[in-house]
Scaffold this motif. Structure first.
Motif, short mmCIF file in Angstrom:
data_model
loop_
_atom_site.label_atom_id
_atom_site.label_comp_id
_atom_site.label_asym_id
_atom_site.label_seq_id
_atom_site.Cartn_x
_atom_site.Cartn_y
_atom_site.Cartn_z
N TYR A 127 0.85 -1.18 0.00
CA TYR A 127 0.00 0.00 0.00
C TYR A 127 0.89 1.24 0.00
CZ TYR A 127 -4.04 -2.90 1.31
OH TYR A 127 -5.04 -3.84 1.33
N LYS A 128 0.44 2.26 -0.74
CA LYS A 128 1.14 3.55 -0.72
C LYS A 128 0.34 4.51 0.16
CE LYS A 128 2.59 5.44 -4.63
NZ LYS A 128 2.53 6.23 -5.89
N TYR A 129 1.07 5.40 0.87
CA TYR A 129 0.44 6.39 1.74
C TYR A 129 0.84 7.79 1.29
CZ TYR A 129 -1.00 2.62 4.81
OH TYR A 129 -1.60 1.49 5.31
N VAL A 130 -0.18 8.60 0.95
CA VAL A 130 0.03 9.95 0.44
C VAL A 130 -0.72 10.93 1.32
CG1 VAL A 130 -0.30 11.50 -1.53
CG2 VAL A 130 0.29 9.10 -1.92
N TYR A 131 -0.01 11.95 1.80
CA TYR A 131 -0.63 12.99 2.64
C TYR A 131 -0.89 14.24 1.80
CZ TYR A 131 -1.26 16.54 6.25
OH TYR A 131 -1.76 17.56 7.02
N HIS A 132 -2.09 14.83 1.95
CA HIS A 132 -2.48 16.05 1.25
C HIS A 132 -2.51 17.19 2.25
CE1 HIS A 132 -4.07 13.90 -2.45
NE2 HIS A 132 -3.96 12.90 -1.58
N ASP A 133 -1.62 18.18 2.10
CA ASP A 133 -1.59 19.28 3.06
C ASP A 133 -2.66 20.32 2.75
OD1 ASP A 133 -0.66 20.99 1.04
OD2 ASP A 133 1.44 20.69 1.57
N GLU A 134 -2.74 21.34 3.57
CA GLU A 134 -3.81 22.34 3.44
C GLU A 134 -3.69 23.19 2.17
OE1 GLU A 134 -1.55 25.42 6.50
OE2 GLU A 134 -3.55 24.67 6.95
N LYS A 135 -2.51 23.17 1.55
CA LYS A 135 -2.32 23.91 0.30
C LYS A 135 -2.61 23.05 -0.93
CE LYS A 135 1.18 26.99 2.25
NZ LYS A 135 2.59 27.47 2.15
N GLY A 136 -2.98 21.80 -0.69
CA GLY A 136 -3.29 20.89 -1.80
C GLY A 136 -2.10 20.13 -2.33
N ASN A 137 -0.93 20.29 -1.69
CA ASN A 137 0.26 19.54 -2.13
C ASN A 137 0.16 18.09 -1.70
OD1 ASN A 137 1.53 21.93 -3.14
ND2 ASN A 137 2.09 22.47 -1.05
N GLU A 138 0.64 17.21 -2.56
CA GLU A 138 0.67 15.78 -2.24
C GLU A 138 2.07 15.38 -1.76
OE1 GLU A 138 -0.74 13.18 -5.25
OE2 GLU A 138 -2.64 14.23 -5.54
N HIS A 139 2.10 14.55 -0.74
CA HIS A 139 3.37 14.09 -0.16
C HIS A 139 3.35 12.57 -0.10
CE1 HIS A 139 4.25 18.25 1.21
NE2 HIS A 139 2.94 18.31 1.36
N GLU A 140 4.16 11.93 -0.93
CA GLU A 140 4.26 10.47 -0.90
C GLU A 140 5.16 10.08 0.26
OE1 GLU A 140 5.24 8.68 -4.60
OE2 GLU A 140 3.67 9.72 -5.71
N VAL A 141 4.54 9.63 1.34
CA VAL A 141 5.28 9.39 2.58
C VAL A 141 6.03 8.06 2.54
CG1 VAL A 141 5.10 9.22 5.08
CG2 VAL A 141 3.57 10.75 3.82
N CYS A 142 5.34 6.99 2.16
CA CYS A 142 5.99 5.68 2.20
C CYS A 142 5.12 4.64 1.48
CB CYS A 142 6.23 5.23 3.65
SG CYS A 142 4.72 5.04 4.62
N ILE A 143 5.73 3.48 1.26
CA ILE A 143 5.03 2.30 0.77
C ILE A 143 5.26 1.19 1.79
CG2 ILE A 143 4.97 0.53 -1.03
CD1 ILE A 143 5.67 2.66 -3.06
N ALA A 144 4.19 0.49 2.16
CA ALA A 144 4.29 -0.54 3.20
C ALA A 144 3.74 -1.86 2.69
CB ALA A 144 3.53 -0.10 4.45
N GLU A 145 4.35 -2.94 3.15
CA GLU A 145 3.89 -4.29 2.79
C GLU A 145 2.77 -4.72 3.75
OE1 GLU A 145 7.21 -6.90 2.81
OE2 GLU A 145 8.14 -5.99 1.05
N TRP A 146 1.77 -5.45 3.20
CA TRP A 146 0.68 -5.92 4.04
C TRP A 146 0.48 -7.43 3.89
CZ3 TRP A 146 -3.52 -8.33 1.78
CH2 TRP A 146 -3.71 -8.13 0.41
N HIS A 147 -0.19 -8.01 4.88
CA HIS A 147 -0.52 -9.43 4.81
C HIS A 147 -1.85 -9.66 5.55
CE1 HIS A 147 1.44 -9.16 8.78
NE2 HIS A 147 0.72 -10.22 9.12
N LYS A 148 -2.51 -10.75 5.22
CA LYS A 148 -3.79 -11.09 5.84
C LYS A 148 -3.55 -11.82 7.17
CE LYS A 148 -6.82 -11.36 1.81
NZ LYS A 148 -7.75 -10.32 2.31
N VAL A 149 -4.44 -11.57 8.13
CA VAL A 149 -4.38 -12.24 9.44
C VAL A 149 -5.80 -12.55 9.90
CG1 VAL A 149 -2.22 -11.18 10.21
CG2 VAL A 149 -4.39 -9.99 10.60
N LYS A 150 -5.88 -13.38 10.91
CA LYS A 150 -7.17 -13.65 11.54
C LYS A 150 -7.61 -12.43 12.36
CE LYS A 150 -5.54 -18.39 12.36
NZ LYS A 150 -5.14 -19.36 13.42
N ILE A 151 -8.91 -12.25 12.46
CA ILE A 151 -9.44 -11.22 13.37
C ILE A 151 -9.66 -11.85 14.73
CG2 ILE A 151 -11.64 -10.13 13.93
CD1 ILE A 151 -11.52 -8.50 11.61
#
Length: 638
Positions: free
Chosen positions: A418-442
């Motif tokens: 998953y990629k995580y992008v933050y949008h500041d109050e001026k409308g700028n986009e900031h690509e913060v990081c990419i993280a790996e995910w996996h499925k688990v039991k709830i």
């Protein structure tokens, strides 16, 4: 005859308003048995200090930090830790204390302060790195902290003078002012990134002549008064490392936009992205790709002046285009040509050899940018951009909204990311990081009691650090991502930094988006993450961290150091203003309740942070609760 249990203290070091040290004795002998300690101020039924000492070493005393400057009569009580385990303060009256002690603390006398006989002096100077890792080795992405201990200078301003030292001499870099506080301490942060051009140019210009390589020693002196030589003190040295890397090279148009196709008559500029290269002499060559030998179209030398250096304009004339035509007809480059850029860095002014990190005669890794001339092609570049866009992305907006954008097609290498992008109050986009995910039991719930497993359902057991815990299995699956430490994003006044202080590095993907949003809203650089959950989602041995929604954080300190703070013994170090701003930001992104700890602050007993509930053993961290978590979230399928 029953044992005689008593609370005592050392007669030579009697308790004062600043605190005291106490022991438990059984039949006159000090004991290491665990008790729950409570202190009550007479006339107030609520304890303002409530502590369980876990894993006490033999004969370890109980230390209380402050009784308040007004003093008074206090009652100390101890309870059997096992009998009152998990009980709230209000329930303690139902139990008999093992022992109690009434003490009188005299009011602190206010002594007049005289400064006429104290010589103004700078006693110590230290230079350290902010954050985690080696204190003496930094990069230009780090922030230094200069600290001076003084006497007789309270309320005055002193100057920290930053120097770079080489084998021959020392070179003055820059000055920083700081005010001495009432404790005689002065402190200033020196972000190397904001002074990057100055530092890099200095280091890169000196390095080839003095053989300093990529390591440069910085230190500070602290001075006071008009004649700075009268009162001055040198600090220790901190070693800064230049990474020296040419990261990329490509063509841009007059507006700075990347281009991948041009025609004869068009004007372009060469853009070179680098790291720690300011002040370095480089040569770039534009070449035309051929079957046998690549043709040189353009060659130029320049000195890098920024991390993203854009050179002067080049017009692709007919004469330049003809340089790439193969007269032997082996390839058909009279109609179209493929250009690329080669960048080489030189040691100082020497043109005889290239260098890499050690300033030796080794060629750099080359940044390559293919450009099609007179052909409406660029398919490879388009495919690359398309590929980058085919990743599920969490968009985090400054107003608390979170959107999960799911593309129609997901690139193979991004199917578990998953990629995580933050949008500041001026409308700028900031690509913060990419993280790996996996499925688990709830997991429905966690418990310390084996008896709960008799209530039905499927339970699983976890044993961690010698502690046995039980977890009830749910009927669905969930997802966890692994936090991609280190997180250190700084751009356009947006600061998202998170220090790692945990082995529980897994978190729910949506909760992670909320966390990044809250950190971005605050912009603090001293967040220290105590973790969320384990890879299987239980969070064992905790029973409150199932499914990775609850989070733990160290308390924020007034000195902004990334280190532990026990607010029960050092309450005045808690930065309440910043801590509650962080709580507000977390609430904006979906959280609503927290676990903290009662403290005695500013002569007020039972102070606790906003939206928080007191709970035992939370004097060293803030627990962000999963209960009530409800972010403004929606999924969008593209």
């Amino acid at each position: 005859m029953p044992d005689k249990i008593a609370i005592t203290f050392d007669e030579k070091n009697k308790p004062t308003t600043k605190g005291g040290t106490f022991y438990v004795t059984i039949n006159g002998e000090k004991t290491s048995k665990r008790y729950r300690w409570c202190i009550y101020k007479k006339g107030n039924g609520n304890p303002f200090i409530n502590e369980i000492k876990e894993d006490k070493k033999p004969l370890e005393p109980m230390k209380f930090g402050s009784f308040g400057k007004d003093g008074g009569t206090f009652i100390i009580k101890i309870y059997d830790a096992e009998k009152v385990k998990g009980k709230e303060n209000s329930e303690l009256s139902k139990f008999s204390e093992e022992a109690s002690l009434e003490i009188e603390i005299k009011k602190e006398e206010e002594k007049p302060t005289t400064r006429h006989n104290i010589k103004p002096e700078i006693l110590e100077v230290h230079l350290i790195k902010k954050g985690t890792g080696s204190i003496t080795k930094v990069s230009y992405q780090d922030t230094l902290i200069a600290i001076a201990k003084t006497q007789g200078l309270e309320g005055k301003k002193i100057t920290f003078n930053l120097y770079e030292r080489d084998e021959k001499d020392r070179t003055h870099v820059k000055d920083f002012l700081a005010e001495v506080d009432r404790y005689g301490m002065a402190r200033v942060e020196i972000p190397l990134l904001s002074n990057k051009k100055v530092f890099q140019f200095l280091a890169n210009q000196k390095a080839p002549e003095n053989g300093e390589g990529n390591k440069h020693e910085f230190f500070v002196t602290a001075s006071f008064g008009l004649n700075k030589n009268m009162i001055t003190k040198d600090s220790n040295e901190v070693q800064a490392h230049l990474k020296k890397n040419i990261k990329n090279a490509y063509f841009v148009d007059a507006n700075g936009k990347k281009v991948n196709k041009i025609q004869v008559g068009d004007s372009v500029r060469v853009c070179i992205e680098s790291e720690d290269m300011i002040g370095v002499l480089v040569r770039y060559t534009i070449l035309e790709k051929d079957v046998i030998k690549d043709d040189v179209i353009w060659l130029r030398k320049l000195v890098i002046n920024d991390d993203v250096h854009t050179d002067s304009e080049i017009t692709i004339t007919e004469n330049l285009f003809k340089k790439g035509i193969d007269f032997f007809g082996i390839d058909s480059d009279s109609e179209r040509q493929n250009y690329y850029i080669k960048v080489e860095a030189y040691a100082g002014k020497k043109e005889s050899s290239t260098f890499e990190l050690s300033f030796e005669s080794v060629v750099y890794d080359v940044g390559v940018s293919p450009v099609k001339v007179m052909v409406d092609d660029g398919k490879k570049k388009e495919e690359e951009n398309k590929k980058q866009s085919t990743i599920v992305t969490y968009h985090i907006y400054h107003d608390g909204r979170i959107e999960k954008h799911i593309p129609k097609k997901i690139a193979e290498e991004f199917k578990q990311k998953y990629k995580y992008v933050y949008h500041d109050e001026k409308g700028n986009e900031h690509e913060v990081c990419i993280a790996e995910w996996h499925k688990v039991k709830i997991w429905e719930k966690g418990s310390r009691k084996i008896g709960d497993t008799k209530t039905g359902g499927i339970w699983e057991t976890r044993v961690v650090d010698g502690k046995t815990r039980y977890y009830k299995l749910g009927k669905r699956e969930s997802e966890l991502i692994k936090v991609p430490f280190p997180i250190s994003y700084v751009k356009n006044n947006v600061i998202i930094k998170l220090a790692d202080n945990t082995t529980r590095e897994y978190i729910n993907p949506l909760a992670f988006a909320s966390l990044l949003g809250a950190i971005a809203m605050c912009g603090y650089e001293d967040f220290s993450f105590n973790g969320s959950t384990s890879k299987d989602g239980t969070g064992a041995p905790s029973v409150t961290h199932i499914n990775g929604i609850s989070l733990d954080f160290r308390y924020l300190r007034k000195d902004k150091l990334i280190k532990s703070l026990h607010i029960n013994t050092n309450p005045n170090m808690l930065d309440v203003e910043r801590q509650e701003k962080f709580i507000d930001a977390l609430c904006l992104f979906g959280y609503s309740s927290f676990y903290s700890y009662y403290i005695n602050l500013n002569n007020k007993s039972n102070f606790i942070l906003k939206n928080s509930t007191h709970i035992t053993d939370h004097h060293h961290h803030l627990h962000i609760r999963k209960e009530g978590y409800n972010p403004k979230y929606k999924e969008i399928k593209l």
